[in-house]
Design an enzyme around this catalytic site. Sequence first.
Site, mmCIF file in Angstrom:
data_model
loop_
_atom_site.group_PDB
_atom_site.id
_atom_site.type_symbol
_atom_site.label_atom_id
_atom_site.label_comp_id
_atom_site.label_asym_id
_atom_site.label_seq_id
_atom_site.Cartn_x
_atom_site.Cartn_y
_atom_site.Cartn_z
ATOM 1 N N GLU A 196 0.804 -1.209 -0.065
ATOM 2 C CA GLU A 196 0.138 0.049 0.214
ATOM 3 C C GLU A 196 0.898 1.359 0.008
ATOM 4 O O GLU A 196 0.540 2.245 -0.557
ATOM 5 C CB GLU A 196 -0.938 0.000 1.284
ATOM 6 C CG GLU A 196 -2.058 0.896 1.170
ATOM 7 C CD GLU A 196 -3.020 0.616 2.358
ATOM 8 O OE1 GLU A 196 -3.667 -0.434 2.377
ATOM 9 O OE2 GLU A 196 -3.696 1.524 2.992
ATOM 10 N N ASP A 197 2.048 1.358 0.731
ATOM 11 C CA ASP A 197 2.688 2.356 1.159
ATOM 12 C C ASP A 197 4.074 2.410 0.203
ATOM 13 O O ASP A 197 4.887 3.578 0.223
ATOM 14 C CB ASP A 197 2.774 2.648 2.460
ATOM 15 C CG ASP A 197 1.635 2.949 3.153
ATOM 16 O OD1 ASP A 197 0.554 3.237 2.547
ATOM 17 O OD2 ASP A 197 1.649 2.848 4.326
ATOM 18 N N ASP A 220 -2.412 -4.437 13.779
ATOM 19 C CA ASP A 220 -1.992 -3.052 13.174
ATOM 20 C C ASP A 220 -2.832 -1.939 13.802
ATOM 21 O O ASP A 220 -2.284 -0.954 14.185
ATOM 22 C CB ASP A 220 -2.461 -3.149 11.561
ATOM 23 C CG ASP A 220 -2.103 -2.075 10.830
ATOM 24 O OD1 ASP A 220 -1.417 -0.994 11.252
ATOM 25 O OD2 ASP A 220 -2.931 -1.762 9.636
ATOM 26 N N ASP A 222 -16.319 -1.163 43.131
ATOM 27 C CA ASP A 222 -16.806 -0.843 41.846
ATOM 28 C C ASP A 222 -15.712 -1.205 40.741
ATOM 29 O O ASP A 222 -16.191 -1.170 39.691
ATOM 30 C CB ASP A 222 -17.231 0.455 41.965
ATOM 31 C CG ASP A 222 -18.720 0.574 42.559
ATOM 32 O OD1 ASP A 222 -19.428 -0.341 42.513
ATOM 33 O OD2 ASP A 222 -18.946 1.956 43.381
HETATM 34 MN MN MN Z 1 -0.162 -0.367 9.325
#
Ligand code: MN
Length: 729
Positions: free
Chosen positions: A81-82, A146, A266
């Site tokens: 993707e990058d 991720d 609590d």
């Molecule tokens: Mn990532």
Amino acid sequence: MSPAAKIRIEDILNRVERYLPEMDEALLRQAYVFAANRHQGQVRRSGEAYLVHPLSVAWILAEMELDEIAIAAGLLHDILEDTDTTQEEMEIEFGPAVTRVVVALTKISSYESSYSSREATEAENFRRLLFASTDDVRVILVKLADRLHNMRTLKYLDHERQVAIARETLEIYAPIANRLGIGSIKTELEDLCFRALHPREVQRLERAIEERAQVAEKWFAEIKGVLEGILTEHGLSGEIQGRVKHLYSIWQKLRRQGVDVESVFDFLAFRIVVDTVAECYATLGLIHQKWPPVPGRIKDFIAIPKPNAYRSLHTTVIGPEGHPFEIQIRTRDMHTIAEHGIAAHWSYKEQGSRPAEDSRMAWLSSLLDTTQGSSPREFLDSLRVDLYPDEVYCFTPRGDVFSFPRGATVLDFAYRVHTEVGHRCVGATVNGRWVPLRTQLKNGDIVQISTSPQQSPHHDWLGVAATGRTRSKIRAWLKREEKSRAIDVGRKLLERELRRSGWSMKRLADSDELGGILTSHGLAKLEDLLAAVGFGRMAAAVVTEQLTPTAETLEEPALPATDRRPAPGAETPVLEVTGDSDFLVYVAKCCNPLPGEEIVGYVTRGKGVAVHSRSCPNVQRLLYHPEREIEVRWAASAMEGRVGRSRVDLDMKYQDRSGLLAAVSHAISSEGSNILSCSLQTHDGGAGTVAMSIEVRDAAHLNRIVQKLEAVDGMLHVERRGFVTRAVP
Ligand code: MN
């Protein structure tokens, strides 16, 4: 290792080697070098080298004890993707398994997408990712790792992005982690989202916990000591953990109960990890002998595991000084499954097992099957339905989705669409079938609300609504409506009173005296004064007295009421409107209902609530406007005979007979009643009629009198004027 520490590849290799001694070290080193090269020069928002991100993701996967394919995919997950790396290149370098996972994690850009909107493209990407996960669960596991690292470093993004990502994570990724049984990731994601979405609430909770830290420490030591003693005494060995529950779950619980942190219990809970299932139950029994359990709070998730395969025993016991607190009991294996879920099963040990056969993945496969061919948006809606089993998701015919708590009704749906739709709602079709307003909603229902301009909210809608939000809207409407009716009533009453003393509403409104009158009654404006008179909290005469305190008006005797009943708003009310209303009520002249009689209230235009007898002929006609019916009842004072007598008009028919009138008058006086007026008419042929007004206490009293009159020899009919005729047998 703390999340903030910088992860090195050596750390990862060491960690993996501990649970996977025969790991493919070369593959991981190669993936690392490749990622380092390709992400070279890229920088994250935090200012760190981009490589920190894939390394952190790989570390989270190593903590889940996943295999080298998953960890290599974690190191490489952003490569396609990058960077300009191609799929072919990856396959040559790393083979098909790693590549397939990374491809599934790579979003297609909107320009490759078949959908034009960004939103739809994102949904489509997500569907592809889930689809790939049913073949290889490592896809969703890397995605969760991720997202977890992105959430941990969320603070570097601008506020708007932070909120958007946190919301998506809380709505989709945390519940997916939950469905897959990965408790450790689910709780961390929830807390990170909580911090991003409600920073002030987090601060408040943390402060409350901090303030009680010392007390918590003391309780923890004390209870741990008792638990250890119990286990040792019975030859059991177990590990006792006292823990602060995660913030988001504390917050949800407090919000559900509508309370704030009160005691350390609590937020404090205990967990006991023992060796065998038998020891789990034995420990539970011993604890219940020491502290009594809260009924209904013992949950056996060992016999009946949760759908995500979670197993444990849960109990809440009444601890020292009456404080209830929670204890979980489980084996070590169960603990591992609670933390790692499907990752614990789908690991290097069971490579090749088909994830779709695991119950934790089966729901996803079937969801993907049933949503085949649906739009990305419909798909996301269906996914949400499956992710929140405690909520009900329903659709409008246009496909808008609304979520409701279980038990919500069609009326809640109507109010969710729009407040006006709620007010005018007469019914609905659910999945094409006509249903009443109280019908409970089910997942996936398509609801179409029908409205009518004549419709308006009723008091009993408060019982039909299941959510507080709906009820408060109905209440607000009823209050507003009652006030506006009361103002009309008050205006009439005051106008009449003003006229008697030579004033008018207009003159009052313009007068200098109005301000003083309002102040003396603690009111702000004329409207409030009218409402006070209309609600009967104040007599109209009080106003005129303040206006014209002349001797003349003071001496004028009050006009005798034509009605013998106490005036509306007088000290002893005869009638009350059911519910929280303080409406002005009066008995209708047409039927003059008596205390004890079945009655019905009818909201008139400007005169308050007229109360009719249920059998009054006018009622049938009036109730063509059912929205104006209002529930009324006799006040206790009326039922106990503490109010004056009522006048009742009777019509009788008789055969001519001498001494009849004496017999009638005797029947009435023998019941302790008085005749107020009487007129007798004899017709040709011997028959005659009597019109008579008498005094009665209540309905029962009248009934006895009528029975006596009917028993008089020669009597043909006795009838209460305006009521259905009853023939004498
Ligand atoms: Mn990532």
